[in-house]
Scaffold this active site. Structure first.
Site, PDB file in Angstrom:
ATOM      1  N   ASP A 502       0.733  -1.266  -0.201  1.00 23.97           N
ATOM      2  CA  ASP A 502       0.038   0.180   0.087  1.00 23.97           C
ATOM      3  C   ASP A 502       0.962   0.975   0.117  1.00 23.97           C
ATOM      4  OD1 ASP A 502      -2.088   1.359   0.288  1.00 23.97           O
ATOM      5  OD2 ASP A 502      -2.897   0.637   2.085  1.00 23.97           O
ATOM      6  N   ASP A 564     -10.871   3.942  -1.254  1.00 28.27           N
ATOM      7  CA  ASP A 564     -11.505   2.830  -0.213  1.00 28.27           C
ATOM      8  C   ASP A 564     -12.892   3.001  -0.837  1.00 28.27           C
ATOM      9  OD1 ASP A 564      -8.569   2.577   0.935  1.00 28.27           O
ATOM     10  OD2 ASP A 564      -9.584   2.684   2.627  1.00 28.27           O
TER      11      ASP A 564
END
Ligand code: GAL
Length: 747
Positions: A502, A564
């Site tokens: 990430d 997200d």
């Protein structure tokens, strides 16, 4: 006589006209719409002042985002302005005469709202350089109150409403808005709380649902009537109803559990009518509906039909099968180096050399036998079908722990999910401590990662982990920056099978050259290529630089295409229905990842809640992700699975669409405001079709053969119900619930 008649008629007309006018004027006194909005890109605090001359600004609609009106990809600021007379007659009809409400609808993402230059409300603040997650404020409806004696209000004169909007990502601006001004009333202090999964199915096939109504007004009690209705989805006919008297003292609540008959394909409506003003509020709840038939007792092999492994790397594959236990497994044609445990269906070992191996799997019990072709590709490419599994983030956030992972691994088996091909158990952020002697150490919640991996593997499942190429992860934990090879070695030694990598704080150390996006991902790829274990490589950088175009060049097995996801229709639909551009890049070994699933109990932290998606929205979620060939990573606590969620995740025909060996991503063939149609080519020559209803009503939707690019007579199979619907020519029509889907296989 004629004359008298005419006079009477005239009188009647006059009375009618007066009546109509008075009704209209009462209406006009009730609500003052705010029309004629103007817009300008950019940011200047002068724009809040009433004196500012906005004649040169463009007209804009506020029911659709600015992207659809010529301001595509305006990431940053924009201002809306409108002029409105606030009539003092609003006060006459009101019961409470203390404040006005200015309703402006939804804003993507943040807003600051000004009345004649005075800030009257804001949502998520306005953030500039350090733009951070504004808590998904873009899904909230804005309504700001101003006291009637506030000098900012120009009664019976022109007022200027100015809205400063900040959009950090994706589409932006005011949307789904019908701005208006009205008086704040008692009803505005009443809230109805319902809970989708508080539906309890009772033995006699009836349901119970709990509802809570709260009086948030400290100054007086509120009384009224609660009407509970069950309505059919299709015709919106009332199937059952009941009325209850409600009295709530100041700041008190009223709770009730309502028993009602099980009526398929219906929803429940709670309407509260406040007794003084007769004003109402309403909440709708879809009743969960289970579509997937129960798995048969006879054996059936499920899950992927092809599996990739690299030579000499540990091989672990459990044959997914439903059917009454005990089952006996067999695998004909296994290559040298692999063995099968006949009682568990677990194939393990390693294959010494590259090759394609065609296997015949079979599973048997006292009721029958099922066989299926299965292919093992031993070569450079792994992850030949999208990963199926679980990830800790959407439920546990940073509070993930060994016990929680174990509980979900246990539930993956005990719930039977493993029998449908669900395999990966992925730990997201929150396990890391520091690097010590070049080795990454785990915090107190993960005292022994190797033994956790052994535990997970002993069940035939796989273990995933998370890190960042930056010095810190998004949750502020230790990242892999400058420790890439050491970390890859550690992961392999523990027995890790999946790495989510990430971007996070990499921004702080990234160089400024054209290579900045690829560099960290290439570095970890090189490190992973040196370990003697297959580790699925999952890129997470929210789609930057159109990652779908280059993710495969750094050997990414999956790459996040978006920011997200959260458990709202706004988030789900914005992400899901914007994946068309990535479709051409979906292929075996390389998958577009529109983020993890938001079904079941989610929460991103220690406390969990039931997903805010309606049952129909959840069918849309799983159908769309399967059509997109997306990784399916369940984001809920598996140890608290309800029947509906389990049913949603165990439809083998839906999973087959996701796991289709051809690996194509669906493309959109019809797009309009009310519905969309997506089509995916499948390996056997058939197509999967998703007909999605984006509107707020049940809809009959017709697709024609031109749109689907097919010819002749075709069989449509309802994949959720696992039932052939019949043969069709030229056209197919489906009735689809609001935000729901008809997922069909067409052959
Ligand atoms: C975000 C990522 C999430 C989750 C989180 C952990 O950047 O998109 O899926 O991994 O970081 O901190």
């Amino acid at each position: 006589m004629r004359k008298t008649n005419q006079t009477i008629m005239k009188k009647i007309y006059t009375i009618l006209i007066i009546l109509t006018l008075s009704v209209l004027s009462i209406k006009a006194q009730d609500v003052q719409p705010i029309n004629n909005w103007k817009f300008h890109v950019g940011d200047d605090m002068q724009w809040k002042t009433p004196a500012f001359n906005d004649n040169a600004w463009q007209q804009i609609r506020v029911d659709i985002p600015w992207d659809d009106q010529g301001y595509k990809k305006n990431e940053g600021y924009g201002w809306y302005r409108a002029k409105v007379v606030i009539p003092s007659s609003l006060k006459n009809k009101a019961y409470l005469k203390d404040s006005i409400k200015i309703y402006i609808g939804k804003v993507d993402e943040c807003d600051q709202t000004y009345l004649n230059g005075k800030l009257i409300g804001q949502n998520a603040g306005i953030v500039t350089a350090n733009f951070e997650d504004p808590n998904y404020a873009w899904t909230y409806e804005r309504c700001y109150c101003v006291a009637v004696n506030d000098p900012a209000i120009n009664w019976d004169k022109e007022n200027v409403i100015a809205i400063r909007v900040y959009n950090g990502y994706g589409i932006g601006g005011m949307y789904q808005a019908k701005p208006e001004i009205s008086m704040r009333e008692l009803i505005d202090y009443v809230k109805i709380y319902t809970d989708e999964t508080s539906f309890k199915q009772k033995e006699n096939n009836s349901y119970a649902n709990s509802v809570e109504i709260v009086n948030k007004y400290a100054a007086s009690k509120i009384t009224g009537k609660l009407l509970v209705q069950v309505k059919s989805n299709e015709k919106q006919k009332v199937l059952w109803e009941k009325q209850l008297d409600v009295t709530m003292l100041p700041l008190e609540h009223y709770k009730a559990t309502i028993d009602f008959p099980n009526v398929e394909n219906s929803y429940i409506v709670y309407t509260f009518t406040e007794s003084i003003t007769k004003k109402t509020i309403k909440t709708l709840l879809e009743i969960p509906y289970i579509l997937t038939p129960k798995a048969a007792k006879t054996p059936r092999i499920n899950g992927a039909k092809v599996f990739g492994v690299r030579p000499n790397h540990p091989f672990l594959y459990i044959i997914a099968a439903t059917g009454e236990r005990p089952l006996t497994y067999a695998a004909e044609g296994l290559p040298k180096g692999l063995t099968l445990d006949k009682t568990t269906g677990m194939i393990s070992g390693s294959i010494p050399a590259k090759g394609t191996f065609k296997i015949k799997l079979s599973v048997e019990n006292s009721l029958g036998k099922n066989t299926r072709d299965f292919k093992i590709e031993c070569g450079d490419l792994i992850c030949l079908t999208p990963p199926l599994g679980w990830n800790s983030w959407n439920c546990w956030g940073l509070s993930v722990s060994t016990d929680k992972v174990k509980a979900s691994a246990d539930a993956m088996v005990s719930s039977g999910l493993i029998n449908h091909g669900w395999t990966y158990m992925n730990i997201d952020d929150g396990w890391e401590l520091v690097h010590k002697d070049d080795s990454i150490t785990c915090n107190e919640k993960f005292p022994n990662m190797k033994s956790l991996a052994d535990y997970v593997h002993s069940k035939g499942l796989k273990l995933g982990i998370y890190s960042s190429p930056g010095p810190k992860t998004c949750g502020g934990y230790e990242g892999s920056f400058n420790y890439e090879q050491a970390d890859a070695n550690n992961y392999a030694a523990w027995g890790i099978d999946y790495l989510k990598y990430d971007w996070c704080s990499y921004e702080t150390v990234a160089c400024n050259d054209t290579d900045r996006l690829f560099k960290p991902y290439r570095k970890m790829q090189t490190a992973l290529s040196k370990v003697n274990r297959d580790i699925v490589y999952s890129l997470c950088q929210y789609g930057m630089g159109d990652v779908w175009k280059w993710g495969a060049t750094v050997n990414g097995n999956t790459w996040r295409t978006t920011g997200d996801i959260t458990d709202t229709w706004g988030s789900l639909s914005e992400i899901g229905f914007n994946q068309d551009k990535c479709a051409p890049y979906s292929q075996p070994g390389h998958w577009n990842d529109p983020d993890m699933l938001v079904v079941g109990k989610v929460g991103w932290g220690p406390s969990l809640h039931n997903t805010h998606l309606t049952p129909s929205e959840q069918y849309t979620h799983i159908s769309l992700w399967a059509l997109l060939s997306a990784p399916l990573l369940i984001g809920c606590d598996l140890s608290q699975l309800d029947d509906f969620t389990l049913n949603l995740l165990t439809n083998d025909e839906v999973i087959d669409i996701d796991q289709d060996p051809l690996g194509k991503g669906a493309t959109r063939v019809v797009k309009n405001t009310d519905y969309q149609v997506w089509v995916k080519q499948l390996e056997d020559g058939s197509i999967a079709v998703g007909i999605f209803n984006l509107s707020n009503d049940v809809k009959k939707i017709t697709v024609n053969w031109n749109e689907l690019n097919i010819k002749g007579t075709k069989t449509f199979r309802d994949v959720w119900r696992q039932k052939d619907l019949g043969k069709y020519k030229d056209l197919f029509t489906a009735t689809v619930s609001s935000h729901g889907v008809m997922l069909a296989r067409v052959y």
